[in-house]
Design an enzyme around this catalytic site. Structure first.
Site, PDB file in Angstrom:
ATOM      1  N   TYR A   1      -7.397  18.513  40.439  1.00  0.00           N
ATOM      2  CA  TYR A   1      -7.862  17.448  41.335  1.00  0.00           C
ATOM      3  C   TYR A   1      -7.828  17.970  42.759  1.00  0.00           C
ATOM      4  O   TYR A   1      -6.856  18.606  43.168  1.00  0.00           O
ATOM      5  CB  TYR A   1      -6.942  16.232  41.194  1.00  0.00           C
ATOM      6  CG  TYR A   1      -7.317  15.046  42.070  1.00  0.00           C
ATOM      7  CD1 TYR A   1      -8.505  14.355  41.867  1.00  0.00           C
ATOM      8  CD2 TYR A   1      -6.466  14.612  43.090  1.00  0.00           C
ATOM      9  CE1 TYR A   1      -8.836  13.256  42.661  1.00  0.00           C
ATOM     10  CE2 TYR A   1      -6.784  13.513  43.882  1.00  0.00           C
ATOM     11  CZ  TYR A   1      -7.978  12.847  43.658  1.00  0.00           C
ATOM     12  OH  TYR A   1      -8.306  11.757  44.439  1.00  0.00           O
TER      13      TYR A   1
ATOM     14  N   ASP B   1      -5.894  25.268  46.520  1.00  0.00           N
ATOM     15  CA  ASP B   1      -5.534  23.904  46.902  1.00  0.00           C
ATOM     16  C   ASP B   1      -4.030  23.760  46.676  1.00  0.00           C
ATOM     17  O   ASP B   1      -3.565  23.598  45.544  1.00  0.00           O
ATOM     18  CB  ASP B   1      -6.323  22.887  46.064  1.00  0.00           C
ATOM     19  CG  ASP B   1      -6.005  21.454  46.491  1.00  0.00           C
ATOM     20  OD1 ASP B   1      -4.991  21.258  47.190  1.00  0.00           O
ATOM     21  OD2 ASP B   1      -6.757  20.548  46.115  1.00  0.00           O
TER      22      ASP B   1
ATOM     23  N   LYS C   1       0.458  16.277  51.708  1.00  0.00           N
ATOM     24  CA  LYS C   1       1.757  15.796  51.238  1.00  0.00           C
ATOM     25  C   LYS C   1       2.931  16.242  52.119  1.00  0.00           C
ATOM     26  O   LYS C   1       3.207  15.619  53.129  1.00  0.00           O
ATOM     27  CB  LYS C   1       1.955  16.190  49.771  1.00  0.00           C
ATOM     28  CG  LYS C   1       0.801  15.611  48.904  1.00  0.00           C
ATOM     29  CD  LYS C   1       1.118  15.542  47.460  1.00  0.00           C
ATOM     30  CE  LYS C   1      -0.112  15.229  46.619  1.00  0.00           C
ATOM     31  NZ  LYS C   1      -0.227  13.883  46.156  1.00  0.00           N
TER      32      LYS C   1
HETATM   33  N1  PMP Z   1      -5.492  18.207  46.147  1.00  0.00           N
HETATM   34  C1  PMP Z   1      -4.468  18.091  45.310  1.00  0.00           C
HETATM   35  C2  PMP Z   1      -3.982  19.300  44.572  1.00  0.00           C
HETATM   36  C3  PMP Z   1      -3.833  16.856  45.139  1.00  0.00           C
HETATM   37  O1  PMP Z   1      -2.806  16.738  44.271  1.00  0.00           O
HETATM   38  C4  PMP Z   1      -4.293  15.738  45.869  1.00  0.00           C
HETATM   39  C5  PMP Z   1      -3.642  14.372  45.744  1.00  0.00           C
HETATM   40  N2  PMP Z   1      -2.816  14.179  44.715  1.00  0.00           N
HETATM   41  C6  PMP Z   1      -5.381  15.913  46.728  1.00  0.00           C
HETATM   42  C7  PMP Z   1      -5.956  17.152  46.856  1.00  0.00           C
HETATM   43  C8  PMP Z   1      -5.914  14.765  47.518  1.00  0.00           C
HETATM   44  O2  PMP Z   1      -5.000  14.386  48.464  1.00  0.00           O
HETATM   45  P1  PMP Z   1      -5.023  12.907  49.094  1.00  0.00           P
HETATM   46  O3  PMP Z   1      -4.615  11.986  48.003  1.00  0.00           O
HETATM   47  O4  PMP Z   1      -4.064  12.993  50.221  1.00  0.00           O
HETATM   48  O5  PMP Z   1      -6.421  12.662  49.550  1.00  0.00           O
END
Ligand code: PMP
Length: 431
Positions: free
Chosen positions: A144, A239, A267
Site C-alpha cells: 500500500y 516506501d 508516521k
Molecule cells: N505507504 C505506506 C507503506 C503506508 O503504510 C501508508 C499508510 N498506512 C501510506 C503509504 C499512506 O500514508 P497515509 O495514510 O499517511 O496517507
C-alpha cells in the site's frame, strides 16, 4: 465489556461522516462489531469512551513508536503550539527535522515535507516520472502506498480487508500505466523488466511490507530490484512510511543495505501528528519547484507543531537503546504466540519484521499477497474479539501489522501472551 458510549458515538458519527469513520479500517468492517471511540491514551494504554482500558498494539498504525503522549513529545508540541500553529512560511523546525532525516538515511540528500504518506508516495511518483521522462510504474500486490489513483491497484491494507481490488472512481487511464507484480518474486520482476524496462519510470515497494500484514522483503528480491532498475534507468522508490525509523533509525534500507533513489516517509517522523516526507539524491530532488519543473506544494506542509513532535521523537530514538529493546519485546511476543498456538494445535504463521508482526491463520509460509490471503479471516476475527474482550487492542483487520512500542513493558508482553494462551485454551474443544 460495556461499550454503550462507543455505540452511541458511532451512531451519531454515521449521520455526518460516511461509515462514521475517516479511514475505512477504523470501521471494524473486517471484524464486525462497533469500533471503539477513543477518549485518551498514555504509554501503551488506550482508554475508550466508556472508560475501558486496553493494551494498545495499533499505536496509531505504527506512528507512535515511543507510545502515547510521551511527556517530552507533548511538551515539545505544547511549546510549539504556544508560538503559533501554522504560518504558511518557513520555520527553522523544518530544517532541523530535514537535517536529522538526511543524517539518518544516507540515500537522502534532500527531503521535502508533506502532510501524509499518500502525498509522499504520490509526489515521489510524479518526480520519478519527470526525472526519467517515462510513464509506467511497477508496484507489488499487497503493498500500500496511500490512495493516489495510480497506486490503488491491489493495494492491501484497508482495501484488502474490504475485498476491494482497486477503487471505483479511478479512471482506466490512471491505472493503465501501473504494472502490478507479485511481491518477493525475482523471476516475474526480471521478465517484466526485460519486456518493459526502458519504459518504466520507477519501481515502488515497501521493503518490509506492513499492508498485507507483516511480510518482510526477501533480501535477494530487493537486491534484484536495485540492480535491474539501475540497469534499465528506472528509479527505485522505497516506501518506508511504516519501516522508516521503525526497523532501524535509518529504516529498512539500512538493514538490507540497499540504496534506493527515493524514499517515502510518514508516521514516525510526525511523532503522532500529521507529517510525511519524500527525499533522495539532490540531483533528483532539485527537479522540484521552485528549483525545477515538477510542481508539488502544501499549505500545512512542514507544519511547525508536527515538525516539533517529529524532532523530539527522533532525538529520543537516536539517544536511547530503543531498537534493541523493541526487537526483544516483539520477539518474545512472537515466541509466545507460536508456542501457545503450537501447544493447542492451532495452525498459525507468526511473521515479524523487527518490532512489527502479524499472526496469520495458515499453515503456508507467508511471503506475498497470495499466501497472506490464505489466512483464515474468520479465525482472525475470533482472535481479535477474544483479545479485545480481555483488554488487548489489536489491528481490527488481518492485513495490517501489530506494532510494539517503547512504552510496552515486559509485563505488558507477558500479559498479552497470557491472554493469548487463554484464548488458545478456549479453542481446544473446537479443534
Ligand atoms: N505507504 C505506506 C507503506 C503506508 O503504510 C501508508 C499508510 N498506512 C501510506 C503509504 C499512506 O500514508 P497515509 O495514510 O499517511 O496517507
Amino acid at each position: 465489556m460495556k461499550i454503550e458510549n462507543s455505540r452511541r458515538l458511532f451512531e451519531e458519527a454515521r449521520k455526518y461522516i460516511p461509515g462514521g469513520v475517516d479511514s475505512p479500517v477504523r470501521s471494524y468492517k473486517a471484524v464486525g462489531g462497533t469500533p471503539l471511540f477513543i477518549d485518551s491514551a498514555r504509554g501503551a494504554l488506550i482508554r475508550d469512551a466508556d472508560g475501558n482500558e486496553y493494551l494498545d498494539y495499533v499505536m496509531s498504525w505504527g506512528a507512535l513508536i515511543l507510545g502515547h503522549a510521551h511527556p517530552l513529545v507533548v511538551e515539545a508540541v505544547c511549546k510549539a503550539a504556544g508560538k503559533g500553529t501554522s504560518f504558511g512560511a518557513p520555520t527553522y523546525k523544518e530544517t532541523e527535522l530535514a537535517r536529522m532525516i538526511c543524517g539518518a538515511f544516507p540515500s537522502i540528500g534532500m527531503v521535502r515535507f508533506v502532510s501524509s504518506g499518500t502525498e509522499a508516495a504520490m509526489s515521489a511518483l510524479r518526480l520519478a516520472r519527470a526525472y526519467t521522462g517515462r510513464d509506467k510504474i511497477i508496484k507489488f500486490a499487497g503493498c500500500y502506498h496511500g490512495h493516489a489513483d495510480s497506486l490503488l491497484a491491489e493495494a492491501g491494507s484497508g482495501a484488502a480487508a474490504l475485498g476491494i481490488p482497486g477503487s471505483a472512481g479511478v479512471t482506466k487511464g490512471a491505472a493503465a500505466d501501473t504494472l502490478v507484480l507479485p511481491y518477493n518474486d525475482i523471476g516475474v520482476f526480471r521478465k517484466t523488466m526485460e519486456q518493459y524496462g526502458e519504459r518504466i519510470a520507477c519501481v515502488i515497494v515497501e521493503p518490509a511490507a506492513g499492508n498485507m500484514g507483516t511480510v518482510p522483503g526477501d533480501p535477494a528480491f530487493l537486491v534484484s530490484l536495485r540492480s535491474l532498475t539501475r540497469e534499465f534507468g528506472a528509479l527505485l522508490i522505497f516506501d518506508e512510511v511504516i519501516s522508516g525509523f521503525r526497523l532501524a533509525y535509518g529504516g529498512a534500507q539500512t538493514i538490507y543495505n540497499i540504496t534506493p533513489d527515493l524514499t517515502c516517509l510518514g508516521k514516525i517522523i510526525g511523532g503522532g501528528l500529521p507529517a510525511g516526507a519524500f527525499g533522495g539524491r539532490k540531483e533528483i530532488m532539485e527537479y522540484l519547484a521552485p528549483l525545477g519543473p515538477v510542481y508539488q506544494a502544501g499549505t500545512l506542509s512542514g507544519n511547525p507543531v508536527a515538525m516539533s513532535a517529529g524532532v523530539e521523537t527522533l532525538k529520543l530514538l537516536l539517544n536511547g537503546k530503543v531498537y534493541g529493546q523493541l526487537e526483544a519485546k516483539a520477539r518474545a511476543l512472537q515466541t509466545g504466540f507460536e508456542e501457545n498456538a503450537g501447544k493447542s494445535g492451532l495452525v498459525v504463521s507468526c511473521v515479524r519484521s523487527a518490532s512489527m508482526l502479524t499472526l496469520f491463520f495458515t499453515g503456508r509460509k507467508v511471503v506475498n499477497y497470495d499466501t497472506a490471503q490464505s489466512s483464515d479471516q474468520v479465525a482472525y476475527t475470533d482472535y481479535f474479539r477474544a483479545m479485545l474482550e480481555s483488554g488487548v487492542y489489536l489491528p481490527p483487520a488481518q492485513f495490517e501489522a501489530l506494532f510494539v512500542s517503547a512504552s510496552h513493558t515486559d509485563d505488558d508482553i507477558e500479559r498479552t501472551i497470557t491472554v493469548f494462551k487463554k484464548y488458545c485454551a478456549s479453542l481446544k474443544p473446537l479443534l
